[in-house]
Structures are given as structure tokens and as C-alpha cells.
Design a protein around this motif. Sequence first.
Motif, short mmCIF file in Angstrom:
data_model
loop_
_atom_site.label_atom_id
_atom_site.label_comp_id
_atom_site.label_asym_id
_atom_site.label_seq_id
_atom_site.Cartn_x
_atom_site.Cartn_y
_atom_site.Cartn_z
N LEU A 117 5.54 5.00 12.02
CA LEU A 117 4.95 4.82 12.13
C LEU A 117 2.93 4.43 12.74
O LEU A 117 3.33 3.91 13.30
CB LEU A 117 4.73 4.97 9.86
CG LEU A 117 5.34 4.67 8.91
CD1 LEU A 117 5.11 3.99 7.91
CD2 LEU A 117 5.94 6.44 9.01
N PRO A 118 2.48 5.28 12.71
CA PRO A 118 1.49 5.16 13.37
C PRO A 118 0.35 4.01 12.35
O PRO A 118 1.07 3.00 11.47
CB PRO A 118 0.25 6.54 13.44
CG PRO A 118 1.19 7.16 12.28
CD PRO A 118 1.96 6.56 11.53
N ASN A 119 -1.24 3.67 12.44
CA ASN A 119 -1.22 3.08 11.66
C ASN A 119 -1.83 4.19 10.54
O ASN A 119 -2.25 5.19 10.14
CB ASN A 119 -3.79 3.31 12.36
CG ASN A 119 -2.87 2.05 13.50
OD1 ASN A 119 -3.17 0.77 13.33
ND2 ASN A 119 -2.77 2.50 14.32
N MET A 132 0.58 -1.08 0.02
CA MET A 132 0.06 -0.30 0.03
C MET A 132 0.84 1.11 0.00
O MET A 132 0.44 2.34 -0.83
CB MET A 132 -0.71 -0.27 0.78
CG MET A 132 -1.91 0.64 1.12
SD MET A 132 -2.01 2.50 2.23
CE MET A 132 -1.56 1.93 3.21
N ILE A 133 1.78 1.41 1.03
CA ILE A 133 2.63 2.74 0.87
C ILE A 133 3.24 2.48 -0.29
O ILE A 133 3.59 3.62 -0.56
CB ILE A 133 2.87 2.25 2.28
CG1 ILE A 133 2.42 2.62 3.06
CG2 ILE A 133 3.80 3.68 2.44
CD1 ILE A 133 2.85 2.77 4.74
N GLY A 134 4.44 1.57 -0.19
CA GLY A 134 5.96 1.42 -1.39
C GLY A 134 4.48 2.02 -2.97
O GLY A 134 5.35 2.91 -3.81
N SER A 177 9.88 2.20 9.44
CA SER A 177 9.10 1.53 11.64
C SER A 177 7.94 1.88 11.33
O SER A 177 7.28 2.02 10.99
CB SER A 177 10.58 0.96 12.29
OG SER A 177 10.54 0.43 13.62
N SER A 178 7.59 1.00 13.27
CA SER A 178 6.02 1.34 13.42
C SER A 178 6.42 1.89 14.82
O SER A 178 7.46 1.21 15.82
CB SER A 178 5.63 0.11 13.28
OG SER A 178 4.41 -0.18 14.27
N SER A 179 4.86 2.18 15.55
CA SER A 179 5.07 2.36 16.42
C SER A 179 4.49 1.34 17.04
O SER A 179 4.72 1.63 18.52
CB SER A 179 3.28 3.45 16.36
OG SER A 179 2.09 2.02 16.41
N LEU A 201 14.66 -10.30 8.43
CA LEU A 201 15.85 -10.49 7.56
C LEU A 201 15.64 -9.61 6.02
O LEU A 201 16.42 -9.31 5.29
CB LEU A 201 15.70 -12.40 7.70
CG LEU A 201 16.32 -13.16 8.23
CD1 LEU A 201 15.66 -14.52 7.75
CD2 LEU A 201 17.45 -13.27 8.68
N SER A 202 14.38 -9.12 6.08
CA SER A 202 14.24 -8.66 5.21
C SER A 202 14.90 -7.15 5.23
O SER A 202 15.83 -6.79 4.44
CB SER A 202 13.02 -8.68 4.83
OG SER A 202 12.75 -7.01 5.10
N SER A 203 15.52 -6.60 6.54
CA SER A 203 16.21 -5.22 6.99
C SER A 203 17.05 -5.63 6.63
O SER A 203 18.28 -5.59 6.31
CB SER A 203 15.04 -5.10 8.26
OG SER A 203 14.19 -5.26 8.13
N1 LIG Z 1 0.67 0.80 6.84
C1 LIG Z 1 0.70 0.89 8.29
O1 LIG Z 1 -0.15 0.55 9.09
C2 LIG Z 1 1.86 0.93 8.84
C3 LIG Z 1 2.28 0.87 9.60
C4 LIG Z 1 3.90 1.37 10.62
C5 LIG Z 1 4.71 0.43 9.39
N2 LIG Z 1 4.29 0.97 8.62
C6 LIG Z 1 5.40 -0.23 7.41
O2 LIG Z 1 5.90 0.96 5.99
C7 LIG Z 1 5.91 -0.25 5.09
C8 LIG Z 1 4.42 -0.52 4.64
O3 LIG Z 1 3.55 -1.13 4.40
P1 LIG Z 1 2.50 -1.25 3.81
O4 LIG Z 1 0.96 -1.23 5.37
O5 LIG Z 1 3.19 -0.52 3.03
O6 LIG Z 1 2.20 -2.94 4.16
P2 LIG Z 1 1.83 -3.88 2.66
O7 LIG Z 1 1.75 -5.41 3.79
O8 LIG Z 1 0.74 -3.35 2.05
O9 LIG Z 1 3.00 -4.05 1.67
C9 LIG Z 1 4.76 -4.58 2.47
C10 LIG Z 1 4.97 -5.59 1.26
O10 LIG Z 1 6.09 -6.20 1.48
C11 LIG Z 1 5.82 -6.80 0.58
N3 LIG Z 1 7.45 -7.84 1.12
C12 LIG Z 1 6.81 -8.63 2.44
N4 LIG Z 1 8.17 -9.65 2.81
C13 LIG Z 1 9.30 -9.89 1.43
C14 LIG Z 1 10.00 -9.76 1.08
N5 LIG Z 1 10.55 -11.37 2.40
N6 LIG Z 1 10.39 -10.32 -0.05
C15 LIG Z 1 9.86 -9.04 -0.70
N7 LIG Z 1 9.28 -8.25 -0.43
C16 LIG Z 1 8.42 -8.45 0.89
C17 LIG Z 1 5.26 -8.00 0.79
O11 LIG Z 1 4.70 -8.38 -0.96
C18 LIG Z 1 4.02 -6.25 0.35
O12 LIG Z 1 3.93 -5.76 -0.67
C19 LIG Z 1 6.17 -1.98 5.77
O13 LIG Z 1 7.07 -2.03 6.62
C20 LIG Z 1 4.98 -2.23 7.05
O14 LIG Z 1 5.62 -2.68 8.28
C21 LIG Z 1 3.09 0.71 8.18
#
Ligand SMILES: NC(=O)c1ccc[n+]([C@@H]2O[C@H](COP(=O)([O-])OP(=O)(O)OC[C@H]3O[C@@H](n4cnc5c(N)ncnc54)[C@H](O)[C@@H]3O)[C@@H](O)[C@H]2O)c1
Length: 319
Positions: free
Chosen positions: A180-182, A17-19, A129-131, A108-110
Motif C-alpha cells: 500500500l501507499p499512504n 483505520m483500515i481494519g 504490506s507497504s511501499s 511476530l504478529s505475522s
Molecule cells: N495506513 C497506511 O498508510 C498504511 C500504509 C501501508 C501499509 N499499511 C498497513 O495496513 C495495515 C493497517 O493499517 P492502519 O492504517 O489501519 O493501521 P492502524 O494503526 O490504524 O491499525 C493497526 C491495528 O493493529 C493493532 N495491532 C498492532 N499490533 C498488534 C498486536 N501485536 N496484536 C494485536 N493487534 C495489534 C493496533 O492496535 C491497531 O488497531 C497495517 O499492517 C499497516 O502496516 C498501512
Amino acid sequence: MNHINKKNVIITGVAGMIGSNLANRLITNNYNVYGIDYLEFNSQNLLKKIAKHNFSYFNLDLSLEKNVNIFYNKIKKIHFESYWHLAANSDIQKGSENSNIELRNTFLSSYYSVKICEKLNIQKFCFFSSSAIYGETRNKIKETHGPILPISNYGAMKVASEAFLSSARFQIKDILIFRLPNVIGPDVTHGFFYDIPNKIRRNDIVQILGNGLQKKPFMHVDHLLKIILKIYKIKYLKNINIFNVGPGDSGITVKKIINLFISLKKIKNTKFLFQHKKNGWQGDVAKYKFNNSKILKLCKFNIPSSEESVVKTIKEIKL
Ligand SMILES: NC(=O)c1ccc[n+]([C@@H]2O[C@H](COP(=O)([O-])OP(=O)(O)OC[C@H]3O[C@@H](n4cnc5c(N)ncnc54)[C@H](O)[C@@H]3O)[C@@H](O)[C@H]2O)c1
């Protein structure tokens, strides 16, 4: 792709969603985006929404060591301005039941992202990162809050990622950590704002996890990225800079959000059922609030409230 005359960036979790929103913003700002994902959840749809020009996609699981070299060999001739690490497990509930998911997708992704940066000599790393790292807290949380005691596997693996990044400061000069928050928007891939509209569409009874009194800050993805891209452009004296990116209010309750759904979408027949427990699931932080004075000083623009973000999102969701 013309990678010589334009600035190049890597985004992991690009189909999330965010990416996907971040990719489109950077492409509009004249960047070439190299995106990595492995399309978990509903991400295929979001991948299609990313502009085709100036975008290259790599389908790779970042929790596997072998993919560091596979990716490196494909792009080693390119100079990158920055690496944006968003890939993670974001189904916190699922990650609470199975810590292995968090180990692989969140930590591990990090770990391997840092390895990719080291190999490519990328000097700027932006980490989402996250709250959730803060766990249960009483007062408005500052970035300096400690000790950091998360209550979910997800929060724990985000802390571990931050810690590992900190130790990479001798290889990577400029590290930005956004807590980030929600985060919400019409493209959410999981969680409350994904489940509720789906259940309303199916005319199901909607079972709410928890008693509905959970109260958390929310931010619309458009507002979030506007702030983050502003923070990105600033030059910092310190090597690692951490930001709570969210509204400074005390959040909005689940019950209030449901009432907003009912009134803004004119819902008549759906029944909402609540549970008799304060946390929605194991690892759910029922209440928290951010101290966001650091970003307020830097951004100098009005940061929308949680309620404004929720209202904008509900209006954008098609039922
Ligand atoms: N959405 C929120 O409320 C929120 C809040 C705090 C932090 N975050 C952080 O922001 C980032 C983006 O969040 P989002 O809401 O877009 O999440 P999302 O789930 O929509 O997107 C995460 C993406 O990462 C990919 N992914 C996961 N593991 C993977 C791997 N091993 N290799 C390759 N791709 C992988 C998934 O396929 C997915 O498309 C995340 O790191 C999340 O932890 C999000």
C-alpha cells in the motif's frame, strides 16, 4: 453468530483505520467477521464503529505465542474462508527509534498469524504490506523491483513478514500481498492526517517534519478497499500474488496538502513551520511512485489520483 450458513473471515488489526472499514464492508457483504486487536493508539473509537451483528471481537496481543492457542481453542470448530492480516505497528517513526516494537507488532504478529492459519487449516491469506519495503527508489516501482532494500525497521519487518509468508506456501494455498501507499480517510489513527487537524483544532503552530517537498502517493481507504475486494475475488494460477495498490501518479507534496487544508477548510490563523531537511524522520522515504499497471489490468475501473484522495479526506475531516 450463525457461523454455518455464512462465510467466515478473520481480520487482525480490526480496530485500526483500515481494519475497521474492511470489517464493515465484509459484514455488509454477508460475512461473519472474527476480529483480533489489542487496542493500541485510538482504536477503541473505531471498534465502536463496527457493526455489532456478525462481528466477534478478541482482545489479543498477536506477538505472543500463547495467544495462538488461546484464540484457536475459542474458534476451532469454525471453517474460515480467509485470514486478513492487518495488525502492525504503524507509527513508523516510533518504530525507527525502537526496533523491538516492529519486531513484535509487525513481524511476530505475522509469524503467529501464519501459525493460526496452519492450525485452523485456513487456505487464503491476505497480507497488508507497504511501499516502505522498497526503500529509496528512482523510477516507478513495479512489484518485481529488486533488490528490496528498506530504510526503516517497519519496512524491514514487512519484508520479513512477506518472506515468511512465502515459505508458508506449502501450508497456505492462496496468498495475496497488497503493498500500500499512504492510506488516508477521516478515521486515521496516526501520522500526518491525524496530527495536522488536531493541531489546527488547538490553534497550535504546526511543525511539519521535513521541508514539505516530500512527494508520495495517497489513496483513500474507500478506494483502497474497493480495489482489494475486487482483487480478492479473482482466481489466480500462482500460489502467491503481489500487488501495488495505489495510484500511478507521482504523488502529492506535503506543501500542496497543507495548501489544500488551508483553502478547503478556510484556515486563517494557523502557522505552518517547515524544517530544512528532505526526510521527515529517520526511515522516511521522501519520494516514490508506484507502477500500478497490474491492478489497472485486473480492476478495469478508474483509480483516483493522489490529489483526489487527499481532497476527499480533507473534506471528510471535521475540524
Ligand atoms: N495506513 C497506511 O498508510 C498504511 C500504509 C501501508 C501499509 N499499511 C498497513 O495496513 C495495515 C493497517 O493499517 P492502519 O492504517 O489501519 O493501521 P492502524 O494503526 O490504524 O491499525 C493497526 C491495528 O493493529 C493493532 N495491532 C498492532 N499490533 C498488534 C498486536 N501485536 N496484536 C494485536 N493487534 C495489534 C493496533 O492496535 C491497531 O488497531 C497495517 O499492517 C499497516 O502496516 C498501512
